[in-house]
Design an enzyme around this catalytic site. Sequence first.
Site, PDB file in Angstrom:
ATOM      1  N   ASP A 207      38.658  -0.215   0.510  1.00 40.92           N
ATOM      2  CA  ASP A 207      37.277  -0.692   0.473  1.00 40.92           C
ATOM      3  C   ASP A 207      36.382   0.506   0.149  1.00 40.92           C
ATOM      4  O   ASP A 207      36.301   1.460   0.934  1.00 40.92           O
ATOM      5  CB  ASP A 207      36.938  -1.278   1.847  1.00 40.92           C
ATOM      6  CG  ASP A 207      35.491  -1.701   1.976  1.00 40.92           C
ATOM      7  OD1 ASP A 207      34.703  -1.518   1.028  1.00 40.92           O
ATOM      8  OD2 ASP A 207      35.154  -2.212   3.058  1.00 40.92           O
TER       9      ASP A 207
ATOM     10  N   ASN B   1      24.309  -5.453 -11.239  1.00 41.21           N
ATOM     11  CA  ASN B   1      23.821  -6.253 -12.386  1.00 41.21           C
ATOM     12  C   ASN B   1      22.494  -5.652 -12.853  1.00 41.21           C
ATOM     13  O   ASN B   1      21.976  -4.730 -12.221  1.00 41.21           O
ATOM     14  CB  ASN B   1      23.691  -7.729 -12.008  1.00 41.21           C
ATOM     15  CG  ASN B   1      22.752  -7.932 -10.846  1.00 41.21           C
ATOM     16  OD1 ASN B   1      21.586  -7.546 -10.916  1.00 41.21           O
ATOM     17  ND2 ASN B   1      23.246  -8.488  -9.755  1.00 41.21           N
TER      18      ASN B   1
ATOM     19  N   GLY C 104      30.563  -9.633  -4.639  1.00 35.39           N
ATOM     20  CA  GLY C 104      31.609  -8.648  -4.899  1.00 35.39           C
ATOM     21  C   GLY C 104      31.336  -7.300  -4.243  1.00 35.39           C
ATOM     22  O   GLY C 104      30.819  -7.211  -3.131  1.00 35.39           O
ATOM     23  N   VAL C 105      31.660  -6.253  -4.987  1.00 33.00           N
ATOM     24  CA  VAL C 105      31.504  -4.894  -4.442  1.00 33.00           C
ATOM     25  C   VAL C 105      30.016  -4.575  -4.232  1.00 33.00           C
ATOM     26  O   VAL C 105      29.658  -3.859  -3.289  1.00 33.00           O
ATOM     27  CB  VAL C 105      32.245  -3.870  -5.332  1.00 33.00           C
ATOM     28  CG1 VAL C 105      31.572  -3.639  -6.657  1.00 33.00           C
ATOM     29  CG2 VAL C 105      32.449  -2.561  -4.597  1.00 33.00           C
ATOM     30  N   ASP C 106      29.153  -5.126  -5.063  1.00 30.79           N
ATOM     31  CA  ASP C 106      27.705  -4.922  -4.944  1.00 30.79           C
ATOM     32  C   ASP C 106      27.218  -5.437  -3.584  1.00 30.79           C
ATOM     33  O   ASP C 106      26.504  -4.723  -2.838  1.00 30.79           O
ATOM     34  CB  ASP C 106      27.029  -5.682  -6.104  1.00 30.79           C
ATOM     35  CG  ASP C 106      25.569  -5.343  -6.317  1.00 30.79           C
ATOM     36  OD1 ASP C 106      25.072  -4.415  -5.667  1.00 30.79           O
ATOM     37  OD2 ASP C 106      24.935  -6.029  -7.143  1.00 30.79           O
TER      38      ASP C 106
ATOM     39  N   SER D 255      33.352  -4.217 -13.754  1.00 22.37           N
ATOM     40  CA  SER D 255      33.465  -5.407 -14.632  1.00 22.37           C
ATOM     41  C   SER D 255      34.745  -6.219 -14.414  1.00 22.37           C
ATOM     42  O   SER D 255      34.928  -7.238 -15.084  1.00 22.37           O
ATOM     43  CB  SER D 255      33.354  -5.057 -16.130  1.00 22.37           C
ATOM     44  OG  SER D 255      32.025  -4.797 -16.505  1.00 22.37           O
TER      45      SER D 255
ATOM     46  N   GLY E  17      35.801  -7.983 -11.868  1.00 26.27           N
ATOM     47  CA  GLY E  17      35.723  -9.133 -10.963  1.00 26.27           C
ATOM     48  C   GLY E  17      34.993 -10.266 -11.662  1.00 26.27           C
ATOM     49  O   GLY E  17      35.495 -10.825 -12.648  1.00 26.27           O
TER      50      GLY E  17
ATOM     51  N   TYR F  56      32.692 -10.283 -13.763  1.00 29.37           N
ATOM     52  CA  TYR F  56      32.407 -10.059 -15.180  1.00 29.37           C
ATOM     53  C   TYR F  56      33.642 -10.185 -16.081  1.00 29.37           C
ATOM     54  O   TYR F  56      33.523 -10.125 -17.306  1.00 29.37           O
ATOM     55  CB  TYR F  56      31.703  -8.708 -15.396  1.00 29.37           C
ATOM     56  CG  TYR F  56      30.227  -8.718 -15.027  1.00 29.37           C
ATOM     57  CD1 TYR F  56      29.587  -9.870 -14.567  1.00 29.37           C
ATOM     58  CD2 TYR F  56      29.446  -7.565 -15.151  1.00 29.37           C
ATOM     59  CE1 TYR F  56      28.229  -9.872 -14.232  1.00 29.37           C
ATOM     60  CE2 TYR F  56      28.090  -7.564 -14.825  1.00 29.37           C
ATOM     61  CZ  TYR F  56      27.490  -8.717 -14.374  1.00 29.37           C
ATOM     62  OH  TYR F  56      26.147  -8.714 -14.058  1.00 29.37           O
TER      63      TYR F  56
HETATM   64  N1  AR6 Z   1      35.787  -2.046  -2.524  1.00 28.12           N
HETATM   65  C1  AR6 Z   1      36.406  -1.827  -3.716  1.00 28.12           C
HETATM   66  N2  AR6 Z   1      36.497  -2.755  -4.676  1.00 28.12           N
HETATM   67  C2  AR6 Z   1      35.966  -3.969  -4.432  1.00 28.12           C
HETATM   68  C3  AR6 Z   1      35.301  -4.291  -3.228  1.00 28.12           C
HETATM   69  C4  AR6 Z   1      35.226  -3.265  -2.244  1.00 28.12           C
HETATM   70  N3  AR6 Z   1      34.611  -3.458  -1.067  1.00 28.12           N
HETATM   71  N4  AR6 Z   1      34.883  -5.590  -3.301  1.00 28.12           N
HETATM   72  C5  AR6 Z   1      35.268  -6.061  -4.502  1.00 28.12           C
HETATM   73  N5  AR6 Z   1      35.933  -5.094  -5.184  1.00 28.12           N
HETATM   74  P1  AR6 Z   1      32.827  -7.349  -8.919  1.00 28.12           P
HETATM   75  P2  AR6 Z   1      31.826  -6.960 -11.688  1.00 28.12           P
HETATM   76  C6  AR6 Z   1      36.514  -5.125  -6.542  1.00 28.12           C
HETATM   77  O1  AR6 Z   1      32.872  -8.819  -9.126  1.00 28.12           O
HETATM   78  O2  AR6 Z   1      33.007  -7.654 -12.258  1.00 28.12           O
HETATM   79  C7  AR6 Z   1      28.090  -8.773  -8.532  1.00 28.12           C
HETATM   80  O3  AR6 Z   1      27.580 -10.004  -8.084  1.00 28.12           O
HETATM   81  C8  AR6 Z   1      36.886  -6.463  -7.132  1.00 28.12           C
HETATM   82  O4  AR6 Z   1      38.163  -6.891  -6.660  1.00 28.12           O
HETATM   83  O5  AR6 Z   1      32.278  -6.826  -7.642  1.00 28.12           O
HETATM   84  O6  AR6 Z   1      31.373  -5.669 -12.315  1.00 28.12           O
HETATM   85  C9  AR6 Z   1      27.035  -7.913  -9.246  1.00 28.12           C
HETATM   86  O7  AR6 Z   1      25.755  -8.093  -8.680  1.00 28.12           O
HETATM   87  C10 AR6 Z   1      36.928  -6.128  -8.625  1.00 28.12           C
HETATM   88  O8  AR6 Z   1      38.192  -5.549  -8.988  1.00 28.12           O
HETATM   89  O9  AR6 Z   1      31.954  -6.622 -10.109  1.00 28.12           O
HETATM   90  C11 AR6 Z   1      27.110  -8.433 -10.651  1.00 28.12           C
HETATM   91  O10 AR6 Z   1      26.329  -9.600 -10.821  1.00 28.12           O
HETATM   92  C12 AR6 Z   1      35.876  -5.033  -8.769  1.00 28.12           C
HETATM   93  O11 AR6 Z   1      35.547  -4.613  -7.432  1.00 28.12           O
HETATM   94  C13 AR6 Z   1      28.560  -8.777 -10.842  1.00 28.12           C
HETATM   95  O12 AR6 Z   1      29.065  -9.034  -9.532  1.00 28.12           O
HETATM   96  C14 AR6 Z   1      34.613  -5.464  -9.467  1.00 28.12           C
HETATM   97  O13 AR6 Z   1      34.311  -6.813  -9.147  1.00 28.12           O
HETATM   98  C15 AR6 Z   1      29.334  -7.589 -11.408  1.00 28.12           C
HETATM   99  O14 AR6 Z   1      30.641  -7.994 -11.713  1.00 28.12           O
END
Ligand code: AR6
Length: 176
Positions: free
Chosen positions: A13, A27, A35-37, A120, A122, A124
């Site tokens: 994490d 975003n 997600g991570v955000d 990107s 997750g 995206y």
């Molecule tokens: N630690 C590490 N990695 C993580 C965590 C964490 N705590 N949580 C999720 N991941 P995503 P994107 C991974 O969807 O595709 C948001 O709503 C996850 O498994 O978080 O860039 C933003 O506001 C994946 O492999 O980001 C944007 O609207 C990776 O992080 C949109 O999502 C990225 O997934 C951005 O989408």
Amino acid sequence: MSVFDKMKLVQGDITKEDVDAIVNAANNSLLGGGGVDGAIHRAAGPDLVAECRTLGGCETGDAKLTRGYGLKAGHVIHTVGPVYKTGKSGEPEKLAGCYRRSLEIAIANGIKSLAFPAISCGVYGYPIQEASRIALRTVADTCKAHPEIDEVRFVLFGDKDLAAYQEAFEELKQSG
Ligand code: AR6
């Protein structure tokens, strides 16, 4: 020391990482999301979104810096990855821009250790194999040009993502 010795792949994490800066996959609004955000904003607390409101958003492929507030990391670098469509709509260049700009901002602010999520990959929809190659190559090239960076961790949430990164890292090391 080889640049590859500064690059570490770990599963976990990213909000728990004890580095100078963690990178957020945000975003264009920079006002939070899922997600991570969402995880980073929850762990940092409401002061983070308050600072983000002052930044006026962020272009895809660019990055902006804030403090880390409740996080162990002193700073957050917010970057905006591309939404994956065909792979031929400029996505690779934009994704590379996220890694390069994040490192440039780190260097400009004396940040020496960073942790990146799989930007990107997750919501995206960027395929992890392609994204991992771009991430690792861009970080290796940027760190070669900027030896002041001490460590870059790639923090992968799931074991499949970690395996994809491990394979891409072996390929990159063999190609030099
Ligand atoms: N630690 C590490 N990695 C993580 C965590 C964490 N705590 N949580 C999720 N991941 P995503 P994107 C991974 O969807 O595709 C948001 O709503 C996850 O498994 O978080 O860039 C933003 O506001 C994946 O492999 O980001 C944007 O609207 C990776 O992080 C949109 O999502 C990225 O997934 C951005 O989408």
